[in-house]
Design a protein around this motif. Structure first.
Motif, PDB file in Angstrom:
ATOM      1  N   PRO A   3     -12.257  31.914 -15.992  1.00  0.00           N
ATOM      2  CA  PRO A   3     -11.877  31.352 -16.846  1.00  0.00           C
ATOM      3  C   PRO A   3     -10.530  31.009 -17.257  1.00  0.00           C
ATOM      4  CG  PRO A   3     -13.551  32.949 -17.461  1.00  0.00           C
ATOM      5  CD  PRO A   3     -13.189  33.171 -15.933  1.00  0.00           C
ATOM      6  N   ASN A   4      -9.692  31.813 -16.557  1.00  0.00           N
ATOM      7  CA  ASN A   4      -8.194  31.738 -16.687  1.00  0.00           C
ATOM      8  C   ASN A   4      -7.685  30.573 -15.696  1.00  0.00           C
ATOM      9  OD1 ASN A   4      -8.191  33.623 -18.764  1.00  0.00           O
ATOM     10  ND2 ASN A   4      -8.221  35.046 -17.240  1.00  0.00           N
ATOM     11  N   ASP A   5      -8.664  29.860 -15.029  1.00  0.00           N
ATOM     12  CA  ASP A   5      -7.921  28.832 -14.075  1.00  0.00           C
ATOM     13  C   ASP A   5      -8.264  27.559 -14.995  1.00  0.00           C
ATOM     14  OD1 ASP A   5      -7.660  30.486 -11.844  1.00  0.00           O
ATOM     15  OD2 ASP A   5      -9.564  30.369 -11.262  1.00  0.00           O
ATOM     16  N   LEU A   6      -7.331  26.516 -14.597  1.00  0.00           N
ATOM     17  CA  LEU A   6      -7.426  25.205 -15.017  1.00  0.00           C
ATOM     18  C   LEU A   6      -8.175  24.307 -13.860  1.00  0.00           C
ATOM     19  CD1 LEU A   6      -3.722  25.289 -16.149  1.00  0.00           C
ATOM     20  CD2 LEU A   6      -5.495  24.144 -17.628  1.00  0.00           C
ATOM     21  N   VAL A   7      -9.405  24.049 -14.209  1.00  0.00           N
ATOM     22  CA  VAL A   7     -10.111  23.569 -13.069  1.00  0.00           C
ATOM     23  C   VAL A   7     -10.456  22.053 -13.512  1.00  0.00           C
ATOM     24  CG1 VAL A   7     -12.178  23.612 -11.620  1.00  0.00           C
ATOM     25  CG2 VAL A   7     -11.145  25.542 -12.681  1.00  0.00           C
ATOM     26  N   LEU A   8     -10.003  20.924 -12.589  1.00  0.00           N
ATOM     27  CA  LEU A   8     -10.422  19.604 -12.875  1.00  0.00           C
ATOM     28  C   LEU A   8     -11.900  19.414 -12.432  1.00  0.00           C
ATOM     29  CD1 LEU A   8      -9.130  16.946 -13.461  1.00  0.00           C
ATOM     30  CD2 LEU A   8      -8.720  16.686 -11.072  1.00  0.00           C
ATOM     31  N   ARG A  11     -15.690  16.073 -16.106  1.00  0.00           N
ATOM     32  CA  ARG A  11     -15.532  16.061 -17.553  1.00  0.00           C
ATOM     33  C   ARG A  11     -14.257  16.218 -17.931  1.00  0.00           C
ATOM     34  NH1 ARG A  11     -19.458  19.971 -20.165  1.00  0.00           N
ATOM     35  NH2 ARG A  11     -18.508  19.371 -21.940  1.00  0.00           N
ATOM     36  N   GLY A  12     -13.216  16.480 -17.101  1.00  0.00           N
ATOM     37  CA  GLY A  12     -11.881  16.919 -17.539  1.00  0.00           C
ATOM     38  C   GLY A  12     -11.528  18.022 -17.090  1.00  0.00           C
ATOM     39  N   VAL A  13     -10.334  18.722 -17.614  1.00  0.00           N
ATOM     40  CA  VAL A  13     -10.040  20.121 -17.135  1.00  0.00           C
ATOM     41  C   VAL A  13     -10.898  21.099 -17.853  1.00  0.00           C
ATOM     42  CG1 VAL A  13      -8.244  21.636 -17.190  1.00  0.00           C
ATOM     43  CG2 VAL A  13      -7.979  19.114 -16.105  1.00  0.00           C
ATOM     44  N   ARG A  14     -11.406  21.928 -17.289  1.00  0.00           N
ATOM     45  CA  ARG A  14     -12.101  23.193 -17.872  1.00  0.00           C
ATOM     46  C   ARG A  14     -10.993  24.458 -17.854  1.00  0.00           C
ATOM     47  NH1 ARG A  14     -16.009  24.657 -14.542  1.00  0.00           N
ATOM     48  NH2 ARG A  14     -14.797  26.416 -13.576  1.00  0.00           N
ATOM     49  N   PHE A  15     -10.906  25.087 -19.063  1.00  0.00           N
ATOM     50  CA  PHE A  15      -9.841  26.191 -19.075  1.00  0.00           C
ATOM     51  C   PHE A  15     -10.375  26.959 -20.275  1.00  0.00           C
ATOM     52  CE2 PHE A  15      -5.544  27.561 -20.861  1.00  0.00           C
ATOM     53  CZ  PHE A  15      -5.445  28.478 -19.764  1.00  0.00           C
ATOM     54  N   LYS A  16     -10.608  28.363 -19.804  1.00  0.00           N
ATOM     55  CA  LYS A  16     -10.908  29.126 -21.150  1.00  0.00           C
ATOM     56  C   LYS A  16     -12.096  28.953 -21.974  1.00  0.00           C
ATOM     57  CE  LYS A  16      -6.707  31.624 -21.537  1.00  0.00           C
ATOM     58  NZ  LYS A  16      -7.025  33.248 -20.695  1.00  0.00           N
ATOM     59  N   GLY A  17     -12.993  28.331 -21.009  1.00  0.00           N
ATOM     60  CA  GLY A  17     -14.421  27.798 -21.828  1.00  0.00           C
ATOM     61  C   GLY A  17     -14.413  26.525 -22.493  1.00  0.00           C
ATOM     62  N   ARG A  18     -13.452  25.689 -22.403  1.00  0.00           N
ATOM     63  CA  ARG A  18     -13.037  24.571 -23.067  1.00  0.00           C
ATOM     64  C   ARG A  18     -12.989  23.451 -22.038  1.00  0.00           C
ATOM     65  NH1 ARG A  18      -9.500  25.074 -28.339  1.00  0.00           N
ATOM     66  NH2 ARG A  18     -10.100  22.807 -28.206  1.00  0.00           N
ATOM     67  N   TYR A  19     -13.411  22.189 -22.303  1.00  0.00           N
ATOM     68  CA  TYR A  19     -13.193  21.175 -21.730  1.00  0.00           C
ATOM     69  C   TYR A  19     -12.024  20.407 -22.292  1.00  0.00           C
ATOM     70  CZ  TYR A  19     -17.116  22.136 -18.462  1.00  0.00           C
ATOM     71  OH  TYR A  19     -17.767  22.575 -17.548  1.00  0.00           O
ATOM     72  N   PHE A  20     -11.130  19.657 -21.541  1.00  0.00           N
ATOM     73  CA  PHE A  20      -9.966  18.775 -21.976  1.00  0.00           C
ATOM     74  C   PHE A  20     -10.100  17.634 -21.412  1.00  0.00           C
ATOM     75  CE2 PHE A  20      -8.945  23.458 -22.615  1.00  0.00           C
ATOM     76  CZ  PHE A  20      -8.636  23.429 -23.922  1.00  0.00           C
ATOM     77  N   LYS A  46      -0.299  26.303  -8.498  1.00  0.00           N
ATOM     78  CA  LYS A  46       0.131  27.586  -9.681  1.00  0.00           C
ATOM     79  C   LYS A  46       1.041  26.919 -10.604  1.00  0.00           C
ATOM     80  CE  LYS A  46      -1.219  31.445  -6.987  1.00  0.00           C
ATOM     81  NZ  LYS A  46      -0.592  32.569  -6.195  1.00  0.00           N
ATOM     82  N   ILE A  47       1.211  27.418 -11.763  1.00  0.00           N
ATOM     83  CA  ILE A  47       1.971  27.197 -12.877  1.00  0.00           C
ATOM     84  C   ILE A  47       3.294  28.043 -12.548  1.00  0.00           C
ATOM     85  CG2 ILE A  47       2.732  27.128 -15.341  1.00  0.00           C
ATOM     86  CD1 ILE A  47       0.430  25.072 -14.716  1.00  0.00           C
ATOM     87  N   THR A 159      -0.862  30.857 -13.564  1.00  0.00           N
ATOM     88  CA  THR A 159      -2.177  30.488 -13.667  1.00  0.00           C
ATOM     89  C   THR A 159      -2.471  29.298 -12.595  1.00  0.00           C
ATOM     90  OG1 THR A 159      -1.986  30.879 -16.046  1.00  0.00           O
ATOM     91  CG2 THR A 159      -3.313  29.047 -15.348  1.00  0.00           C
ATOM     92  N   ARG A 160      -3.680  29.348 -12.144  1.00  0.00           N
ATOM     93  CA  ARG A 160      -4.028  28.414 -11.037  1.00  0.00           C
ATOM     94  C   ARG A 160      -4.742  26.779 -11.715  1.00  0.00           C
ATOM     95  NH1 ARG A 160      -7.897  31.139  -6.906  1.00  0.00           N
ATOM     96  NH2 ARG A 160      -9.367  30.851  -8.492  1.00  0.00           N
ATOM     97  N   VAL A 161      -4.092  26.169 -11.119  1.00  0.00           N
ATOM     98  CA  VAL A 161      -4.729  24.674 -11.424  1.00  0.00           C
ATOM     99  C   VAL A 161      -5.495  24.449 -10.107  1.00  0.00           C
ATOM    100  CG1 VAL A 161      -3.887  22.219 -11.907  1.00  0.00           C
ATOM    101  CG2 VAL A 161      -2.728  24.141 -12.765  1.00  0.00           C
ATOM    102  N   ILE A 162      -7.009  24.223 -10.345  1.00  0.00           N
ATOM    103  CA  ILE A 162      -7.625  23.888  -9.312  1.00  0.00           C
ATOM    104  C   ILE A 162      -8.153  22.263  -9.295  1.00  0.00           C
ATOM    105  CG2 ILE A 162      -9.836  24.569  -8.033  1.00  0.00           C
ATOM    106  CD1 ILE A 162      -9.256  27.008  -9.363  1.00  0.00           C
ATOM    107  N   VAL A 163      -7.826  21.729  -8.028  1.00  0.00           N
ATOM    108  CA  VAL A 163      -8.073  20.265  -8.193  1.00  0.00           C
ATOM    109  C   VAL A 163      -8.963  20.171  -6.973  1.00  0.00           C
ATOM    110  CG1 VAL A 163      -7.015  17.908  -7.975  1.00  0.00           C
ATOM    111  CG2 VAL A 163      -5.793  19.594  -9.178  1.00  0.00           C
ATOM    112  N   PRO A 164     -10.340  20.117  -7.002  1.00  0.00           N
ATOM    113  CA  PRO A 164     -11.197  20.108  -6.032  1.00  0.00           C
ATOM    114  C   PRO A 164     -11.393  18.776  -5.252  1.00  0.00           C
ATOM    115  CG  PRO A 164     -12.562  20.400  -8.129  1.00  0.00           C
ATOM    116  CD  PRO A 164     -10.898  20.322  -8.474  1.00  0.00           C
TER     117      PRO A 164
END
Length: 164
Positions: A3-8, A11-20, A46-47, A159-164
């Motif tokens: 949950p601490n990763d920013l994942v593209l 739907r957008g970016v998922r981070f800490k249980g929310r979508y942006f 990574k940030i 903090t990881r930024v994951i762009v699959p």
């Protein structure tokens, strides 16, 4: 992924249980990112830093650095400072960090092609404010101002930024 990763995601970016909602590069996603292609590079990034306009915002985090009036980012692939923050005056190709618009009022810097940059592999992959929803970037990931500030208040260096 945590949950601490920013994942593209679609739907957008998922981070800490929310979508942006977010915008990505006009060149889409790429496994072979090149300078100027407008693509957002796939991978796990990574940030590594946070910059902000101290004349427009309060310090967002103790580890954030203010953007100075002469701060630039070198995007000249053949320059020794390629994909590094530099100070003006600077003759090589660069991006101005202290913009007139609010897009770079707050920036999260990723480690894409950094610290030892490979010439031409692409520079300056940031998380920053978007122009408007759906407006593509030059390769960065962009958010609404409110969402970017929410994210910035919760990320830490590494903090990881994951762009699959």
């Amino acid at each position: 992924m945590t949950p601490n990763d920013l994942v593209l995601t679609p739907r957008g970016v998922r981070f800490k249980g929310r979508y942006f909602p977010c915008s990505i590069g006009k060149g889409g996603l790429s496994d072979t990112k090149r300078e100027g292609d407008g693509a957002t590079p796939r991978g796990v990034h990574k940030i590594v830093g946070m910059l902000y306009r101290a004349d427009r915002l309060a310090e967002p985090r103790p580890w954030a650095l203010p953007i100075g009036k002469d701060d630039l980012w070198c995007d000249a692939p053949d320059h020794t400072d390629y994909n590094q923050q530099v100070r003006g005056p600077f003759a090589a190709s660069h991006e101005v960090m202290r913009r007139a618009d609010p897009l770079y009022d707050l920036i999260l810097i990723t480690d894409w092609n950094w610290q030892e940059a490979v010439s031409g592999r692409g520079s300056a992959i940031f998380l920053h404010q978007w122009r408007r929803p759906g407006y593509a970037t030059e390769g960065c990931i962009a958010f609404s101002r409110a969402d970017l500030h929410w994210i910035a208040a919760r990320v830490v260096p590494g903090t990881r930024v994951i762009v699959p």
